[in-house]
Scaffold this motif. Structure first.
Motif, PDB file in Angstrom:
ATOM      1  N   LYS A  31     -52.012  45.782  64.718  1.00 16.48           N
ATOM      2  CA  LYS A  31     -51.808  46.002  63.280  1.00 16.48           C
ATOM      3  C   LYS A  31     -50.494  46.740  63.022  1.00 16.48           C
ATOM      4  O   LYS A  31     -49.980  46.711  61.913  1.00 16.48           O
ATOM      5  N   PHE A  42     -42.921  37.648  61.708  1.00 16.24           N
ATOM      6  CA  PHE A  42     -44.127  36.824  61.626  1.00 16.24           C
ATOM      7  C   PHE A  42     -43.884  35.580  60.767  1.00 16.24           C
ATOM      8  O   PHE A  42     -44.377  34.496  61.082  1.00 16.24           O
ATOM      9  N   MET A  46     -44.400  31.694  61.923  1.00 18.36           N
ATOM     10  CA  MET A  46     -45.149  30.653  61.200  1.00 18.36           C
ATOM     11  C   MET A  46     -44.336  29.365  61.064  1.00 18.36           C
ATOM     12  O   MET A  46     -44.901  28.289  60.905  1.00 18.36           O
ATOM     13  N   GLU A  57     -53.901  25.177  58.999  1.00 19.53           N
ATOM     14  CA  GLU A  57     -54.645  25.783  57.883  1.00 19.53           C
ATOM     15  C   GLU A  57     -54.080  25.318  56.538  1.00 19.53           C
ATOM     16  O   GLU A  57     -54.824  25.126  55.574  1.00 19.53           O
ATOM     17  N   GLU A  82     -58.223  38.879  49.183  1.00 24.86           N
ATOM     18  CA  GLU A  82     -57.746  38.379  50.483  1.00 24.86           C
ATOM     19  C   GLU A  82     -57.383  39.535  51.405  1.00 24.86           C
ATOM     20  O   GLU A  82     -56.528  40.366  51.094  1.00 24.86           O
ATOM     21  N   ALA A  85     -53.347  39.543  53.714  1.00 27.12           N
ATOM     22  CA  ALA A  85     -52.817  38.383  52.978  1.00 27.12           C
ATOM     23  C   ALA A  85     -51.445  37.924  53.469  1.00 27.12           C
ATOM     24  O   ALA A  85     -51.091  36.748  53.319  1.00 27.12           O
ATOM     25  N   GLY A  86     -50.646  38.833  54.014  1.00 32.17           N
ATOM     26  CA  GLY A  86     -49.306  38.452  54.452  1.00 32.17           C
ATOM     27  C   GLY A  86     -48.475  37.927  53.286  1.00 32.17           C
ATOM     28  O   GLY A  86     -48.608  38.401  52.155  1.00 32.17           O
ATOM     29  N   LYS A  90     -50.047  30.044  52.422  1.00 32.37           N
ATOM     30  CA  LYS A  90     -51.117  29.050  52.234  1.00 32.37           C
ATOM     31  C   LYS A  90     -51.951  29.356  50.996  1.00 32.37           C
ATOM     32  O   LYS A  90     -52.380  28.448  50.284  1.00 32.37           O
ATOM     33  N   ILE A 112     -52.045  45.832  55.323  1.00 35.88           N
ATOM     34  CA  ILE A 112     -51.589  47.122  55.853  1.00 35.88           C
ATOM     35  C   ILE A 112     -50.107  47.330  55.530  1.00 35.88           C
ATOM     36  O   ILE A 112     -49.634  48.456  55.439  1.00 35.88           O
ATOM     37  N   SER A 113     -49.368  46.230  55.332  1.00 39.37           N
ATOM     38  CA  SER A 113     -47.921  46.325  55.106  1.00 39.37           C
ATOM     39  C   SER A 113     -47.595  46.336  53.612  1.00 39.37           C
ATOM     40  O   SER A 113     -47.785  45.342  52.920  1.00 39.37           O
ATOM     41  N   VAL A 116     -44.900  43.639  52.706  1.00 44.03           N
ATOM     42  CA  VAL A 116     -45.303  42.247  52.485  1.00 44.03           C
ATOM     43  C   VAL A 116     -46.036  42.102  51.138  1.00 44.03           C
ATOM     44  O   VAL A 116     -45.889  41.091  50.451  1.00 44.03           O
ATOM     45  N   GLY A 138     -53.708  48.939  52.613  1.00 47.23           N
ATOM     46  CA  GLY A 138     -54.682  49.647  53.436  1.00 47.23           C
ATOM     47  C   GLY A 138     -55.147  48.767  54.576  1.00 47.23           C
ATOM     48  O   GLY A 138     -54.833  47.580  54.619  1.00 47.23           O
ATOM     49  N   THR A 139     -55.906  49.364  55.503  1.00 49.66           N
ATOM     50  CA  THR A 139     -56.451  48.556  56.589  1.00 49.66           C
ATOM     51  C   THR A 139     -57.727  47.878  56.079  1.00 49.66           C
ATOM     52  O   THR A 139     -58.318  48.317  55.086  1.00 49.66           O
ATOM     53  N   TYR A 140     -58.169  46.840  56.793  1.00 47.22           N
ATOM     54  CA  TYR A 140     -59.378  46.122  56.391  1.00 47.22           C
ATOM     55  C   TYR A 140     -60.523  47.096  56.154  1.00 47.22           C
ATOM     56  O   TYR A 140     -61.223  47.040  55.163  1.00 47.22           O
ATOM     57  N   GLY A 161     -55.410  32.718  58.459  1.00 48.16           N
ATOM     58  CA  GLY A 161     -54.537  32.974  59.603  1.00 48.16           C
ATOM     59  C   GLY A 161     -55.281  33.357  60.871  1.00 48.16           C
ATOM     60  O   GLY A 161     -54.675  33.868  61.813  1.00 48.16           O
ATOM     61  N   ASN A 163     -57.003  35.832  61.265  1.00 41.77           N
ATOM     62  CA  ASN A 163     -56.800  37.282  61.441  1.00 41.77           C
ATOM     63  C   ASN A 163     -57.952  37.913  62.224  1.00 41.77           C
ATOM     64  O   ASN A 163     -57.751  38.871  62.967  1.00 41.77           O
TER      65      ASN A 163
HETATM   66  C1  LIG Z   1     -51.318  37.116  61.452  1.00 48.46           C
HETATM   67  S1  LIG Z   1     -50.771  37.713  59.890  1.00 48.46           S
HETATM   68  C2  LIG Z   1     -51.521  36.488  58.826  1.00 48.46           C
HETATM   69  C3  LIG Z   1     -51.096  36.567  57.402  1.00 48.46           C
HETATM   70  C4  LIG Z   1     -51.818  35.597  56.453  1.00 48.46           C
HETATM   71  N1  LIG Z   1     -53.262  35.858  56.420  1.00 48.46           N
HETATM   72  C5  LIG Z   1     -51.564  34.183  56.871  1.00 48.46           C
HETATM   73  O1  LIG Z   1     -52.510  33.516  57.278  1.00 48.46           O
HETATM   74  O2  LIG Z   1     -50.430  33.736  56.784  1.00 48.46           O
HETATM   75  C6  LIG Z   1     -51.791  39.117  59.718  1.00 48.46           C
HETATM   76  C7  LIG Z   1     -51.605  39.902  58.392  1.00 48.46           C
HETATM   77  O3  LIG Z   1     -52.631  40.875  58.328  1.00 48.46           O
HETATM   78  C8  LIG Z   1     -52.069  42.180  58.168  1.00 48.46           C
HETATM   79  N2  LIG Z   1     -52.904  43.055  58.998  1.00 48.46           N
HETATM   80  C9  LIG Z   1     -52.995  43.076  60.358  1.00 48.46           C
HETATM   81  N3  LIG Z   1     -53.910  43.969  60.758  1.00 48.46           N
HETATM   82  C10 LIG Z   1     -54.411  44.525  59.614  1.00 48.46           C
HETATM   83  C11 LIG Z   1     -55.410  45.512  59.358  1.00 48.46           C
HETATM   84  N4  LIG Z   1     -56.071  46.091  60.360  1.00 48.46           N
HETATM   85  N5  LIG Z   1     -55.678  45.828  58.071  1.00 48.46           N
HETATM   86  C12 LIG Z   1     -55.011  45.221  57.035  1.00 48.46           C
HETATM   87  N6  LIG Z   1     -54.056  44.286  57.220  1.00 48.46           N
HETATM   88  C13 LIG Z   1     -53.772  43.940  58.485  1.00 48.46           C
HETATM   89  C14 LIG Z   1     -50.647  42.084  58.629  1.00 48.46           C
HETATM   90  O4  LIG Z   1     -49.800  43.024  57.976  1.00 48.46           O
HETATM   91  C15 LIG Z   1     -50.289  40.634  58.298  1.00 48.46           C
HETATM   92  O5  LIG Z   1     -49.736  40.504  57.012  1.00 48.46           O
END
Ligand SMILES: C[S@@+](CC[C@H](N)C(=O)[O-])C[C@H]1O[C@@H](n2cnc3c(N)ncnc32)[C@H](O)[C@@H]1O
Length: 322
Positions: A31, A42, A46, A57, A82, A85-86, A90, A112-113, A116, A138-140, A161, A163
């Protein structure tokens, strides 16, 4: 030297870096790949031909937009939440359809970012100005605690993604249970799961020839250098990927090419590396229907539908509370 028992860390990042680099074997959480540089890397990943996940996807969502929208629709509209979401590449296909067909919904991207989320919000203001967007950083797990308050109308939680693949099965069950607890009857979870396939295809996706994935993996060291005043030399580490077709687990490592000492001033920590010592940085779990079904059952969810791409590389499942 700081120790976990005597020191309170200023941030979770400091605490987790300390914990991971004093452990044996060493580890860091994926993360922390994502800051301004990591987000851009990232997006470059993609666009790589080897990284099939995004196109698969995208195909699923583009070919089934109307059906997905109908499933999401609620009597009084819905909140589309979401997680991770990044840049929404999509998701925007779906949002565009929902907007054009005047569905009543709000979009709540969580990531988390902050970087983004800012990019996503401003691009949506330009491209889809009628969509109500409420980002939350925030984190999930942090955000899921707050989500149960969203109960005024139907809630659709979306995770694209694959995730979830960044979590080992026990953590994935914890994640799914938290989602399940935040849902009430009628709410949905729409989640993407990358499927088991030719191991070479999977290995190539995380080990591209141009080295973008290697740069992405090493960005965690750059962040430690910049944010915690450390002196990692990126050239002294190797990006290494393995895939176990039995368990379906792909693992990313950074491998120290030599015996070396790294200083992390903000943590008052010196980290010793032996030659070829590893830092485990990421897992990217692969699935099949049986495993997804098992994860759902363990978490109090059930599969209510699924969509796949033409190669059966990737699946998006609809879950409800069981
Ligand atoms: C692999 S990318 C996929 C982005 C988007 N879901 C996609 O499919 O294009 C993972 C995304 O999740 C976020 N992320 C990763 N770990 C996370 C966490 N523990 N909590 C919140 N967001 C997180 C990252 O910042 C990133 O934007």
């Amino acid at each position: 030297m700081k120790t976990e028992t005597t020191t309170s860390f200023e941030t979770k990042f400091e605490e987790e870096v300390y914990e991971g680099l004093t452990a044996s074997p060493k580890f860091l959480s994926s993360k922390y790949f994502y800051d301004k540089i990591g987000d851009k890397l990232f997006q470059d990943i993609m666009a790589l031909p080897e990284y099939y996940l995004t196109n698969c996807e995208l195909e699923v969502i583009s070919n089934h937009t109307a059906a997905i929208a109908e499933i999401f629709k609620g009597r009084d509209g819905f909140d589309l939440i979401e997680l991770g979401a990044g840049d929404g590449k999509k998701t925007k296909v779906l949002l565009k359809y929902l907007d054009e067909h005047q569905y009543n919904f709000n979009f709540l991207p969580i990531d988390i970012s902050q970087n983004v989320l800012d990019q996503l919000k401003s691009s949506l203001r330009e491209e889809l100005p009628n969509v109500n967007v409420y980002p939350q950083q925030g984190t999930y797990f942090e955000v899921l605690e707050r989500l149960s308050e969203y109960n005024e109308r139907k809630k659709v939680i979306m995770v694209l993604g694959s995730n979830i693949g960044n979590l080992l099965h026990p953590q994935a069950i914890h994640f799914l249970k938290d989602i399940q607890r935040s849902m009430v009857e009628g709410d949905l979870l729409f989640m993407g799961f990358d499927q088991k396939k030719n191991p070479q295809t999977i290995l190539d996706a995380y080990n591209d020839k141009t080295g973008v994935t290697a740069a992405f993996n090493k960005n965690i060291l750059t962040r430690i250098n910049n944010e915690l005043d450390a002196d990692f030399n990126l050239d002294d580490f190797l990006h290494w990927e393995v895939y176990d077709p039995e368990t379906g687990t792909a693992k990313s490592f950074l491998v120290s090419k030599k015996t070396q000492k790294v200083s992390i001033k903000k943590l008052e920590l010196e980290v010793n590396f032996q030659e070829w010592e590893t830092i485990h940085t990421e897992i990217s779990q692969k699935y099949n229907d049986e495993i997804v079904n098992w994860l759902a059952e363990e978490s109090g969810l059930k599969i209510d539908g699924q969509f796949t791409d033409s190669k059966n590389y990737y699946k998006n499942y609809i879950f409800t509370k069981s």
